[in-house]
Design an enzyme around this catalytic site. Structure first.
Site, PDB file in Angstrom:
ATOM      1  N   ARG A 501       0.859  -1.184   0.000  1.00 14.35           N
ATOM      2  CA  ARG A 501       0.000   0.000   0.000  1.00 14.35           C
ATOM      3  C   ARG A 501       0.890   1.227   0.000  1.00 14.35           C
ATOM      4  NH1 ARG A 501      -4.366  -1.745   4.638  1.00 14.35           N
ATOM      5  NH2 ARG A 501      -5.411  -3.348   3.451  1.00 14.35           N
ATOM      6  N   GLY A 996      -3.306   1.156   5.623  1.00 10.98           N
ATOM      7  CA  GLY A 996      -2.683   0.626   4.421  1.00 10.98           C
ATOM      8  C   GLY A 996      -1.176   0.563   4.541  1.00 10.98           C
ATOM      9  N   CYS A 997      -0.549  -0.051   3.540  1.00 16.23           N
ATOM     10  CA  CYS A 997       0.906  -0.193   3.518  1.00 16.23           C
ATOM     11  C   CYS A 997       1.585   1.169   3.391  1.00 16.23           C
ATOM     12  CB  CYS A 997       1.329  -1.070   2.346  1.00 16.23           C
ATOM     13  SG  CYS A 997       1.129  -2.819   2.628  1.00 16.23           S
ATOM     14  N   SER A 998       2.612   1.371   4.202  1.00 11.53           N
ATOM     15  CA  SER A 998       3.467   2.564   4.129  1.00 11.53           C
ATOM     16  C   SER A 998       2.656   3.857   4.136  1.00 11.53           C
ATOM     17  CB  SER A 998       4.348   2.518   2.874  1.00 11.53           C
ATOM     18  OG  SER A 998       5.139   1.366   2.861  1.00 11.53           O
ATOM     19  N   SER A 999       1.512   3.851   4.808  1.00 13.63           N
ATOM     20  CA  SER A 999       0.667   5.045   4.832  1.00 13.63           C
ATOM     21  C   SER A 999       1.284   6.173   5.653  1.00 13.63           C
ATOM     22  CB  SER A 999      -0.718   4.696   5.391  1.00 13.63           C
ATOM     23  OG  SER A 999      -0.616   3.992   6.619  1.00 13.63           O
TER      24      SER A 999
END
Length: 1088
Positions: A501, A996-999
C-alpha cells in the site's frame, strides 16, 4: 518559481512548474528555452537521486543544442566519405575517458547559429556542463578528475559568454558619466557561484581533494561572491563559508588526533567513555545474523533463497519490462513447462550496424528488442522506454545501496530531433530484486527443512496496488512525449499475494509572492590552480565564526540540504555550556521542508480568505442587530492563520542580536507546549552535508523546564546508528523479495526471519541509547526526584565532579527503568574523576526512589529523515506508553494552539463514536479484510461509509472536514481517492486511521527531507493520524485493526486511543515485522 521551490526542498513542486514551462516552450518551438528547462529538470532529478533520469535529460539537451549549432567551420571534419571495405570494420578507439573529456569540452566550445540568442544558449550549455560534472561524480567517484576539468571549462565558458554579452551591450548602450565605466552583465553569476560551491563540496572527500585543491577553490569562490552584491549569491556564499568551516574543523581534528565530533568534547558535560565502549564491545557477542545491510541486500538469507524458482505475481513480472538490461528470468510470466532459453548474444563480428546503439526518440520498437540484449550489456543503464506505471512506481521505491546500482555509461549520440522522448524513472525495487536473482543464478537449490505445508496458514496478500498520482505530472509529461505509452493490465485478483500500500502523491500549492532580486553585476572570474595550500593558522574561533556567519545568512529562507548540517554543527560547538542555544539550534534543524510548505499553505489560505470578504458581506454585517455575522468568523479565522504563520516563520534577526533574540523566541515557544507532554528531538549528526554520521544529538523539551541536550557517540560501538539505518532499509528491501515467494512454507520462513531481524534491531536501538533512554520518558510529578537531584549535584560538586542538575533530575526520574550498567555508563561519561564513591552516591539516590510510581505522560518524538525510518515506539521502554510523532517543534506548537483556541476540536471535546466514516476495500481486491469488517462496520447504525467500491473524492473532502473519525482499510493511504491537493483544500477535523501499507512512511530521496501524504494531513490541521511505517500484510494488520478498534471504542467515555496501541501490537502474528509498523502523528486522542 522553480528556483524558489527547489531551494526550500519542494523538489516535486519545482519539477511540476518546470514541466509546465517546458510544455509551453515546446509549443513555441523555443529551442534555447527548451534546452535550459531540460537542464533545470536534470538538476532537479539529480537532487532526488534519479541519476538515470538526469542523464536522459542531459542527452536530450545535447540533441536540442546540436540543432542550434553552427558547423560552418567544421565542414571538412564533419564530412563522411563512404569507402568500400572488405572484412571487418575498423575497431573504435578503446579509450573512453579522453573521448568523454573531449566530447564534453566540445559542447562548451560550440558556435551557435543566428536562429537562437547567444546568451540563452551559452547559459544553457554552462548549466548543462556543471550538471553533467555532478552526474559524472555521482556515477563514479573515481572520475573526479573528469568532473573537475569539466567544471573548470565551465568557468571559462561563463567568462567568455559574459564578455561577449558585455561587449554587445556596450555598443548598444555606450557608457555615460564621468567614470565612463560600463556595467558588466550578471547573466552567468549564479552559474559561476554554483560551480564554485559544487567543486568545494565535492572536494570534501579526501580523494577528491587531491584532484581539486579545496583551499584554492574556497579562496577563489569567496573572492568571486564578495566582489558582487547580488542577493542571488548569498546562499552560495553561505555554502562556501560552511564548507570552509567543515574543512577547517576536519583539519583541526586531524592535528589533535580525534574525530570532528570529539573535538568539541569540552563543551559537553557528558561524553562517551572509551573504557565503557571497550567493555560494551566485549560484552556483545558476535552474531552472524546481525550482518551489514549491504551484504544482506546482495545475499538474501537462506530461508528466502528458494524464491528464485517460484512463479511471481504480476507486480514482479512487470519488473522485466522496466529493467530490460538486467538478466532476470526468475519471475517471468511463463508456465513451468515452457522453459525457453535466453536469446544467445550476437556474434562479436556483427557490429556493422551502429544504429543498434543509437538513441531514438520513437520508442515504439524498444519493447520488442528487449530480449535480444546480450549478457555483456548488463552494466548499461536501463532503456528510456518504460511504462507510465513504472515511472510512478519509482517515486516511492527506496533507494538501493550504491553497491547495487549499476554504473551508467555515456550513451552514444543518436539522431538529432526536437521531439522530447518519454520520461523515465529507475525502478529501484525491481532492480534490487533483479540483482539478487542474478547473483543466485546457477547455484544448486538447497532443500530446507520445513513443516507440513498443510499445517501453515495461507500466505497473506501483499497490498501492492498502485495508487494514482494527482495527475498533473503525468499530464505534463504526456504532452512532451513523442510516442504513446503502453498501458498495463490490472493485477490479477486470483494470485495470493500481499499488495504494497504505497502513495506517491505530490502536492501542488499556491506560490507566495516573490520579491525582486534586484539588478546583478558580473564580477571578474578567478582561475583555479591545482595546487593547494592550507592556511597556517586555524582556530576553533574561526570555525565557530564561519558557521555562525553562514547560518545567519540562511536563517530567513533556509535550504534543507545544508542548513541542517549548519544547525547541528553549531549546536555541537555550543554544547551544554549554553543549553538553550543548543536546543534552539537543534530544533531548528528538523522539518525545514515541512515548514516551508506550511508557510505557503497558510499564505494561500489568507489570500483566499481576504478575497472572499467582499463589500456586500461587510454591509450585511453593519446592518445586523448585534448578532455575530460572517465577518466575525472571518476575523477569528484570519487571526488564527496569522498566529500560525508567525509560529512557522523563520527567524530574521541580525548577527548583533544572536543568540539572545533567538533564545527568547525559543523559550516562549516552549511555554506553548501542552502540559504533561515531553518532547524528544533526535537527529543523526553528520559533519558533511548528506552524510549519515555515527553520532546522535538528543534534546529534551518540556513546558516549565530547562531544555537538556546530550551528544551520544556511537562510532566505536559494534553497531553504530548508521548501521541501524541501513539495516531497516535492508529489511524492507528483502521483504519485497520474500513477498514474491508463492510456496507457502518458504513464504512463512522468510517472514519469520524478517520478524526476528526487526526484533534484534529494536534491541540494538535500545542498547545504543544506553542510559539516555531515560530522556524518552516523561518526568514524574513527584517532587522527590528533584530533591534527590539537587542533593546529589551538591555532593558530586564537592568531589570535583560537575554535572547538570536538570540532567540528574531526568536520569533519576527514570531510574527504575535503568540497569546498574546504565548508571555506570553515565558516571564514566560525566568525568574522569568518577570513582566508586561517586557511584555509591548515585546508587543511594536511585535506591531512595526505587518504590516510586512510574511517571505517566505523553511523549512526542521529533526525528530527522534517517531516524524516522526506525520504529522507536516499539522499543521495550516505550511499547506500553503513550507516544506519537511530529515533523517539527513548530508543527507541534501549532497543533497545541489549535487545541487551545478551537473549542470544537476533537483534541479537546473527544471523538464522538457516532461521527465515523469508513472506506473498506475500495479496490475490491481485499476479500479477507472485507469479510472481517463488513458486517461489523455495517452493524453500526450511526456510521457512514463505502465497502467494495471507490469513494467519491468530493465526498471524502467533506467527510474529513466534518466527521470525527475517518477509517481507511485499503491500499496505501488512500491517496487515489483523497490526494494531497484535496487534503489541503479545507481544514481537517477528523482523526485519520490509515491501515494501508506505508501510509505513514516518509520517502527520502537524494539529500532532501522525507516526504509523504501524511505531512499534508498535518499541514491541513489533522489532529491525529495513524499509519504504517512500511508495507504490511492484510490478515496480520487486520488483526491489529480489529483489536485496536474493538478495545478502544468499547472502553467508554474518556478512553485514550494510544493506551491500546501496545496490546494491539501483540495481537499480530508477526509482533515486530507487522506489530512495529503502526505509528501515530499528532496529539493524544480520547473518546467523548
Amino acid at each position: 518559481m522553480v528556483a524558489v521551490r527547489s531551494s526550500c526542498g519542494a523538489i516535486n513542486d519545482a519539477r511540476l512548474q518546470c514541466l509546465e514551462a517546458l510544455k509551453l516552450a515546446t509549443k513555441l518551438q523555443a529551442l534555447s528555452q527548451c534546452a535550459e528547462l531540460l537542464v533545470i529538470k536534470a538538476e532537479l532529478e539529480l537532487m532526488l537521486g534519479e541519476k538515470d533520469e538526469c542523464g536522459i535529460d542531459l542527452d536530450r539537451v545535447r540533441d536540442l543544442l546540436d540543432l542550434c549549432s553552427d558547423f560552418s567551420d567544421h565542414v571538412q571534419k564533419t564530412e563522411v566519405k563512404i569507402k568500400p571495405r572488405k572484412g571487418r570494420p575498423v575497431k573504435k578507439s578503446q579509450s573512453p575517458l579522453p573521448a568523454l573529456e573531449d566530447d564534453l569540452k566540445g559542447m562548451l566550445s560550440t558556435r551557435w547559429n543566428n536562429r537562437e540568442p547567444i546568451p540563452c544558449l551559452g547559459r544553457a550549455t554552462a548549466r548543462w556542463a556543471t550538471t553533467r560534472a555532478d552526474l559524472i561524480l555521482q556515477l563514479d567517484p573515481n572520475d573526479a578528475k573528469v568532473s573537475f576539468k569539466l567544471q573548470s571549462a565551465t568557468l571559462t565558458r561563463c567568462k567568455s559568454v559574459a564578455a561577449k554579452v558585455g561587449a554587445k551591450l556596450a555598443k548598444l548602450f555606450p557608457p555615460h558619466g564621468p567614470s565612463k565605466r560600463s556595467s558588466k552583465p550578471s547573466l552567468m553569476q549564479d552559474v559561476v557561484g554554483r560551480v564554485y560551491l559544487h567543486m568545494a563540496l565535492s572536494a570534501l572527500e579526501p580523494r577528491h581533494n587531491k584532484v581539486c585543491g579545496i583551499w584554492k577553490v574556497l579562496e577563489a569562490g569567496l573572492a568571486f561572491v564578495d566582489s558582487t552584491t547580488s542577493p542571488v549569491l548569498r546562499p552560495v556564499r553561505a555554502g562556501l563559508m560552511a564548507t570552509k568551516a567543515i574543512v577547517s574543523l576536519v583539519t583541526l581534528a586531524e592535528k589533535k588526533g580525534c574525530t570532528p565530533e570529539e573535538f568539541f568534547s569540552n563543551a559537553w558535560t557528558w561524553n562517551t567513555s572509551k573504557e565503557d565502549l571497550k567493555s560494551e564491545e566485549k560484552a556483545v557477542p558476535p552474531s552472524s545474523l546481525l550482518k551489514k545491510p549491504k551484504e544482506s541486500i546482495k545475499n538474501i538469507p537462506d530461508k528466502t533463497k528458494e524464491a528464485k524458482k517460484v512463479k511471481a505475481p504480476p507486480t514482479e513480472q512487470k519488473a522485466q519490462r522496466t529493467a530490460p538490461k538486467i538478466q532476470f528470468n526468475v519471475y517471468e510470466e511463463l508456465s513451468p513447462e515452457q522453459k525457453k532459453a535466453q536469446p544467445v548474444p550476437g556474434a562479436p563480428r556483427r557490429t556493422k550496424k551502429p544504429f543498434f546503439k543509437l538513441d531514438f526518440s520513437d520508442e515504439s520498437d524498444t519493447e520488442s528488442n528487449t530480449q535480444a540484449e546480450p549478457k555483456e550489456k548488463t552494466d548499461v543503464p536501463k532503456k528510456r522506454a518504460t511504462t507510465r506505471r513504472a515511472a510512478k512506481n519509482s517515486k516511492t521505491a527506496p533507494d538501493p545501496s550504491p553497491a547495487e546500482k549499476v554504473p551508467a555509461k555515456r550513451q552514444t549520440r543518436g539522431r538529432k530531433t526536437t521531439a522530447l522522448p518519454q520520461s523515465v524513472s529507475s525502478e529501484d525495487d525491481e532492480t534490487v530484486v533483479s540483482h539478487t536473482a542474478t547473483a543466485r543464478r546457477g547455484r544448486p537449490r538447497k532443500e530446507l527443512s520445513r513443516p507440513d505445508p498443510d499445517s501453515l496458514e495461507k500466505p497473506d496478500k501483499m497490498r501492492t496496488i498502485e495508487e494514482e498520482s494527482t495527475g498533473v505530472l503525468d499530464i505534463s509529461m504526456e504532452q512532451l512525449r513523442a510516442s504513446d505509452t503502453e498501458t498495463e493490465d490490472n493485477l490479477s485478483k486470483d494470485i495470493d499475494f500481499e499488495v504494497l500500500r504505497r502513495d506517491t502523491c505530490c502536492a501542488r500549492d499556491t506560490l507566495s509572492e516573490l520579491k525582486s532580486r534586484g539588478h546583478l553585476r558580473e564580477a571578474p572570474l578567478t582561475h583555479l590552480s591545482h595546487s593547494d595550500t592550507r592556511p597556517d593558522s586555524l582556530s576553533l574561533e574561526d570555525v565557530e565564526s564561519l558557521l555562525l556567519s553562514a547560518w545567519l545568512a540562511l536563517q530567513h529562507f533556509p535550504s534543507p540540504s545544508i542548513y541542517t548540517t549548519l544547525c547541528a554543527l553549531l549546536a555541537l560547538t555550543k554544547g551544554q555550556q549554553d543549553p538553550i542555544t543548543t536546543a534552539m539550534l537543534h530544533s531548528q534543524s528538523l522539518g525545514i521542508t515541512s515548514r516551508h510548505h506550511t508557510i505557503r499553505h497558510l499564505a494561500s489560505c489568507l489570500k483566499k480568505l481576504k478575497k472572499a470578504s467582499n463589500e456586500l458581506t461587510d454591509k450585511i454585517d453593519a446592518l445586523s442587530l448585534g448578532e455575530p455575522g460572517p465577518n466575525d468568523s472571518k476575523n477569528s479565522t484570519e487571526q488564527r492563520l496569522t498566529q500560525l504563520e508567525n509560529i512557522f516563520s523563520f527567524p530574521t534577526a541580525d548577527s548583533s542580536s544572536f543568540p539572545k533574540s533567538h533564545c527568547q523566541e525559543f523559550t516562549q515557544q516552549i511555554q506553548h507546549l501542552p502540559t504533561g507532554v515531553t518532547v524528544c528531538v533526535l537527529s543523526v549528526l553528520g559533519v558533511k552535508p548528506g552524510e549519515v554520521g555515527d553520532s546522535i544529538i538528543l534534546s529534551r523539551l518540556e513546558k516549565g523546564a530547562a531544555p537538556v541536550t546530550v551528544h551520544i557517540s556511537t562510532s566505536k560501538q559494534q553497531h553504530p546508528i548508521s548501521w541501524l539505518v541501513q539495516e531497516i532499509d535492508s529489511i524492507q528491501v528483502e521483504q519485497k523479495t520474500v513477498s514474491c515467494v508463492s510456496e507457502k512454507a518458504q513464504w512463512w520462513e522468510g517472514r519469520w526471519a524478517l520478524d526476528s531481524r526487526v526484533e534484534r534491531l529494536l534491541k540494538e536501538m535500545e542498547r545504543l541509547l544506553g542510559c539516555w533512554r531515560s530522556f524518552l520518558l516523561p518526568l514524574s510529578s513527584d517532587p522527590e526526584p528533584s530533591k534527590q537531584a539537587r542533593h546529589l549535584c551538591k555532593s558530586l560538586s564537592a568531589k570535583g565532579v560537575t554535572v547538570s542538575e536538570d540532567m540528574l533530575k531526568v536520569l533519576l526520574s527514570a531510574s527504575p527503568e535503568l540497569s546498574q550498567a546504565d548508571l555506570r555508563r553515565f558516571g564514566l561519561g560525566v568525568s574522569p574523576q568518577w570513582d566508586t564513591e561517586c557511584e555509591q552516591l548515585l546508587l543511594t539516590a536511585v535506591t531512595r526512589l526505587a518504590d516510586r510510581e512510574e511517571p505517566r505522560g505523553h511523549v512526542v518524538l521529533i526525528l530527522d529523515k534517517y531516524l524516522q525510518k526506525l520504529p522507536w515506539e516499539s522499543i521495550s521502554m516505550l511499547r506500553s506508553r503513550s507516544v506519537s510523532r511530529m515533523p517539527s517543534l513548530h508543527s507541534l506548537i501549532g497543533l497545541s494552539l489549535q487545541k487551545e483556541n478551537d473549542s470544537d476540536s476533537i483534541l479537546k471535546q473527544g471523538v464522538d463514536t457516532k461521527q465515523v466514516f469508513y472506506v473498506l476495500n475500495p479496490d475490491a481486491n481485499l476479500e479477507n479484510s472485507q469479510e472481517r469488517f463488513k458486517e461489523w462496520f455495517g452493524s453500526k447504525p450511526d456510521w457512514d461509509g463505502v465497502c467494495g467500491v471507490a469513494p467519491d473524492s468530493g465526498q471524502l473532502e467533506e467527510v474529513v472536514a466534518t466527521k470525527d473519525l475517518y477509517i481507511y482499510v485499503g491500499h496505501g493511504a488512500g491517496a487515489r481517492f483523497l490526494d494531497s491537493q484535496t487534503v489541503l483544500k479545507r481544514q481537517m477535523r477528523a482523526a485519520a486511521l490509515l491501515f494501508g501499507c506505508s501510509s505513514a512512511a516518509l520517502a527520502v530521496r537524494g539529500d532532501q527531507e522525507g516526504q509523504g501524504i501524511i505531512l499534508n494531513y498535518l499541514i491541513a490541521g489533522c489532529p491525529f493520524v495513524l499509519g504504517n511505517l512500511w508495507d504490511v500484510t492484510d490478515r496480520d494488520i487486520d488483526r491489529f485493526t480489529k483489536y485496536l478498534l474493538e478495545s478502544w471504542l468499547s472502553a467508554g467515555s474518556g478512553a485514550p486511543l494510544l493506551d491500546y496501541m501496545g496490546p494491539s501490537r501483540q495481537a499480530t502474528h508477526l509482533k515486530y515485522l507487522i506489530g512495529a509498523a503502526p505509528v501515530v502523528y499528532g496529539l493524544p486522542l480520547h473518546l467523548q
